[in-house]
Design a protein around this motif. Structure first.
Motif, mmCIF file in Angstrom:
data_model
loop_
_atom_site.group_PDB
_atom_site.id
_atom_site.type_symbol
_atom_site.label_atom_id
_atom_site.label_comp_id
_atom_site.label_asym_id
_atom_site.label_seq_id
_atom_site.Cartn_x
_atom_site.Cartn_y
_atom_site.Cartn_z
ATOM 1 N N LEU A 135 0.602 -4.486 9.396
ATOM 2 C CA LEU A 135 1.500 -4.163 8.297
ATOM 3 C C LEU A 135 2.741 -3.432 8.801
ATOM 4 C CD1 LEU A 135 -1.111 -2.899 5.662
ATOM 5 C CD2 LEU A 135 -0.229 -5.225 5.981
ATOM 6 N N ASP A 136 3.850 -3.622 8.086
ATOM 7 C CA ASP A 136 5.091 -2.902 8.369
ATOM 8 C C ASP A 136 5.151 -1.662 7.488
ATOM 9 O OD1 ASP A 136 6.261 -4.718 10.265
ATOM 10 O OD2 ASP A 136 6.535 -6.111 8.594
ATOM 11 N N LEU A 151 9.892 -8.862 6.946
ATOM 12 C CA LEU A 151 8.570 -8.435 7.398
ATOM 13 C C LEU A 151 8.156 -9.197 8.650
ATOM 14 C CD1 LEU A 151 6.713 -8.275 3.947
ATOM 15 C CD2 LEU A 151 7.487 -6.342 5.342
ATOM 16 N N SER A 152 7.288 -8.580 9.435
ATOM 17 C CA SER A 152 6.833 -9.232 10.667
ATOM 18 C C SER A 152 5.729 -10.243 10.414
ATOM 19 C CB SER A 152 6.352 -8.178 11.674
ATOM 20 O OG SER A 152 5.252 -7.456 11.150
ATOM 21 N N THR A 153 5.188 -10.277 9.196
ATOM 22 C CA THR A 153 4.225 -11.306 8.804
ATOM 23 C C THR A 153 4.920 -12.271 7.852
ATOM 24 O OG1 THR A 153 3.439 -9.809 7.071
ATOM 25 C CG2 THR A 153 2.165 -9.889 9.115
ATOM 26 N N PHE A 154 4.467 -13.528 7.813
ATOM 27 C CA PHE A 154 5.183 -14.532 7.031
ATOM 28 C C PHE A 154 4.244 -15.652 6.603
ATOM 29 C CE2 PHE A 154 5.136 -16.223 11.276
ATOM 30 C CZ PHE A 154 5.159 -17.603 11.149
ATOM 31 N N THR A 156 0.840 -1.191 0.000
ATOM 32 C CA THR A 156 0.000 0.000 0.000
ATOM 33 C C THR A 156 0.881 1.250 0.000
ATOM 34 O OG1 THR A 156 -1.671 -1.185 1.301
ATOM 35 C CG2 THR A 156 -1.873 1.204 1.170
ATOM 36 N N HIS A 157 0.621 2.155 -0.938
ATOM 37 C CA HIS A 157 1.343 3.417 -1.009
ATOM 38 C C HIS A 157 0.423 4.518 -0.498
ATOM 39 C CE1 HIS A 157 3.854 6.501 -3.499
ATOM 40 N NE2 HIS A 157 4.226 6.451 -2.230
ATOM 41 N N ASP A 205 3.356 0.533 2.959
ATOM 42 C CA ASP A 205 2.999 -0.503 3.939
ATOM 43 C C ASP A 205 3.069 -1.872 3.281
ATOM 44 O OD1 ASP A 205 2.551 1.433 5.816
ATOM 45 O OD2 ASP A 205 0.363 1.407 5.633
ATOM 46 N N TYR A 206 3.630 -2.838 4.018
ATOM 47 C CA TYR A 206 3.778 -4.197 3.491
ATOM 48 C C TYR A 206 3.346 -5.222 4.538
ATOM 49 C CZ TYR A 206 6.635 -2.429 -0.375
ATOM 50 O OH TYR A 206 7.077 -1.774 -1.487
ATOM 51 N N GLY A 207 2.773 -6.308 4.042
ATOM 52 C CA GLY A 207 2.442 -7.413 4.933
ATOM 53 C C GLY A 207 1.727 -8.522 4.198
#
Length: 641
Positions: free
Chosen positions: A301-302, A318-321, A203-204, A211-213
């Motif tokens: 999200l990170d 990332l903190s999600t996997f 997400t931009h 944001d990433y996840g």
């Protein structure tokens, strides 16, 4: 662990035979027991392996989300009470009840009313997403923390495959050791399947932040989001997106932080109107508002401020996997009833059962046992499975552990093997018919704690050791129309049944056991079978009282010693036999046949190691192999050994 089991399970069509009332999916009799009990068995198998490795008993707290649909809550709590919580302390369970939402007609927007009362709206569970809010509001998350827990595993009631081999251990291990916030256990997915997919969300934001996840997209949202369910390669039936299986890992600190975001609205993640529900009896299309459990990931999200987009090489931070495994080891759900005459086994108990059998045969083949060809769906519908295998999860649950307990042998076409036992040592066992072994104490003994009987993991359990044994009987009555294999409703013409009471053992070597036999071994004894051509059955029986210093809890004659390789994570087993080491005073002569002394465990060759020793090899080589197995422990008295 958290088990959302409040779903109505309408598509299963499960009915109480006595009252005619609908039953929830948690009570589906899968494999001879309820689906809910299967979750507990998987959990206890992992706890038991931990005990065998480290000598410490863990009791994992379990939170269960029920509902009022089909009397789900009272039926499930009654099931737990009747089973005495499967030997677990009652205080290790917490029950929370999810709310119900009204069912709405799609074209009119009107509430659907009950057939029995026109003033009562039809209510159904509103999705598992409410789990997080209930867990926070009713103190479940605090309860986990009070017991020193830092993370939680979540499993669906309809998927009995999640406990297979390393699936759950890999998910929790990755999440815990890498300090992750949330993880998904995933696998391959077929194009067009009615299941969600795991995606990397990017997400931009207007302020320039990226944001990433890892998150999930429900199959009902593909069209709305403009996503095309394509194959991984041109013409492939496997989707380029992995499947979301709703097997989740969540760090408690990250979860609590996520629930407070967006002014608390994040506590009901993934709100959507589900239009895929079964129509009413008069054909009206209906829907209901649901919350998606796995969508809590979008509140984890990170954020990346400055520096532009992340490269694929950075995604691992990332903190999600996601963990990825073979689909057969991750999911094969039992969500709907197979319609009469239908050949579609997807998401049915029949299809899930076929996956269970395929896994069992793959495991046995990897242990060197010759097995029949795995049944295809087409042949299953025509003539049933090629054989039947039922294995208690505590035999592993890691397949690498089970392969050390079972080595070689043959399972003939039409044969059946049922092992309701954890401690076995099979070498070159040939089964033509039915072999059913059941231990009363599978993983230990029961302790009285206050007014409760609590399972204590220990050596005081049933054991079976077979070497070069042939089992020959008429076995399963395959043509009996009342057979229902997925529920373990099986009719047999003949079988060899071994029932081990309490702390007892059954042992046989070099014998052929023909015909129907029911063998009960009393608590504290070992029944041995040895070849003898002079008796009717071709073998001699000997009932031996187990020894040890405690008459009420005799020492088993053998056991598996588990050890963990800290480098590669492999679990190794060494067979040990109980032996008396005499108590020797200084200058006292050792008496070879003396019975006084202390008991200790002595490592012995077993399976492949024993075959190496029997194929030549001098005594010095065998001695070196034996000494290596004592590394890290005191060597036994040579004369006693």
């Amino acid at each position: 662990e958290m088990y959302p089991v409040g779903g109505a399970g309408d598509r299963l069509g499960l009915v109480d035979e006595k009252t005619g009332e609908g039953l929830p999916s948690a009570l589906l009799p899968y494999g001879g027991r309820s689906m809910f009990e299967n979750l507990i068995r998987d959990l206890q198998a992992r706890e038991y392996m931990y005990f065998r490795l480290f000598g410490q008993q863990l009791t994992t707290p379990v939170a269960v989300m029920t509902s009022a649909a089909k009397k789900n809550h009272p039926r499930l709590t009654a099931l737990c009470e009747s089973a005495a919580y499967w030997g677990r302390p009652k205080k290790s369970f917490r029950f929370i009840q999810q709310s119900l939402v009204p069912v709405v007609e799609v074209h009119t927007g009107r509430w659907v009313v009950s057939d029995s009362s026109p003033l009562s709206p039809t209510l159904k569970p509103g999705g598992h997403g409410v789990l997080w809010k209930l867990a926070r509001d009713q103190g479940v998350l605090d309860w986990f923390r009070q017991q020193g827990r830092q993370a939680v595993l979540v499993r669906q009631i309809s998927n009995p495959m999640a406990g297979t081999d390393s699936t759950l251990l890999a998910l929790s291990g990755t999440g815990y050791y890498e300090n992750k916030s949330m993880g998904f256990a995933s696998c391959e997915r077929k194009v067009g399947a009615s299941e969600g997919m795991n995606v990397l969300l990017e997400t931009h934001r207007e302020d320039g932040t990226w944001d990433y996840g890892v998150s999930n997209v429900e199959y009902t949202d593909f069209e709305r989001l403009g996503m095309e369910d394509q194959g991984a390669t041109p013409g492939s039936t496997h989707s380029k997106f992995p499947a979301n299986t709703n097997i989740l890992y969540l760090g408690l600190e990250a979860l609590e932080c996520a629930l407070s975001k967006d002014q608390g609205r994040a506590a009901l993640p993934g709100l959507l109107v589900n239009l895929t529900k079964k129509p009413t009896k008069d054909g009206k299309k209906v829907c209901r508002l649901e919350s998606s459990m796995q969508s809590i990931a979008e509140s984890m999200l990170d954020s990346r401020e400055g520096g532009g987009r992340m490269s694929p090489a950075q995604w691992d931070s990332l903190s999600t996997f996601v963990t990825y495994n073979l689909r057969s080891k991750v999911t094969s759900s039992a969500k709907k009833k197979r319609e009469p005459g239908s050949s579609n086994l997807a998401q049915t108990p029949d299809g899930s059962f076929l996956t269970l059998q395929s896994n069992a045969l793959e495991l046995l083949r990897s242990a060197g046992m010759a097995c029949p060809v795995t049944t295809t769906p087409e042949s299953f519908l025509q003539s049933g499975p090629s054989c039947l295998v039922w294995l208690h999860p505590a035999l592993g649950p890691l397949w690498k552990v089970t392969r050390q307990k079972i080595q070689g042998g043959k399972l003939h076409k039409g044969a059946e093997l049922k092992l309701e036992i954890a401690e076995v040592a099979f070498e070159d066992v040939d089964i033509r018919g039915s072999l059913l072994i059941t231990a009363e104490n599978i993983m230990g003994h029961m302790n009285e704690v206050g007014e409760e009987s609590v399972l204590q993991y220990s050596d005081l359990c049933g054991r079976c050791r077979l070497h070069g044994v042939k089992v020959v009987n008429k076995g399963v009555d395959w043509l009996n129309p009342s057979n229902q294999f997925w529920s373990q409703t099986v009719n047999r013409t003949e079988s060899l049944e071994v029932h081990l009471e309490g702390n007892s053992e059954f042992e046989a070597a070099g014998v052929t056991i023909r015909g129907a036999h029911r063998i009960h071994v009393p608590d504290g004894f070992c029944l041995k079978l040895s070849p003898c051509a002079e008796v009717e059955y071709g073998f001699r029986t000997e009932l031996i009282k187990l020894g040890g210093q405690d008459a009420e809890a005799p020492t088993p004659s053998w056991r598996w010693n588990y050890s963990l390789n800290q480098t590669d994570g492999n679990v190794s087993l060494v067979m040990e036999e109980a032996s008396i080491v005499p108590e020797i005073e200084a200058g006292e002569e050792v008496k070879p046949n003396g019975n006084s002394g202390r008991w200790r465990w002595v490592a012995v060759p077993w399976g492949r190691l024993r075959r190496l020793g029997s194929n030549g090899g001098n005594g010095e080589e065998r001695g070196n192999r034996r000494r290596r197995r004592f590394r890290g422990r005191d060597k036994p008295n040579p004369q006693a050994a």
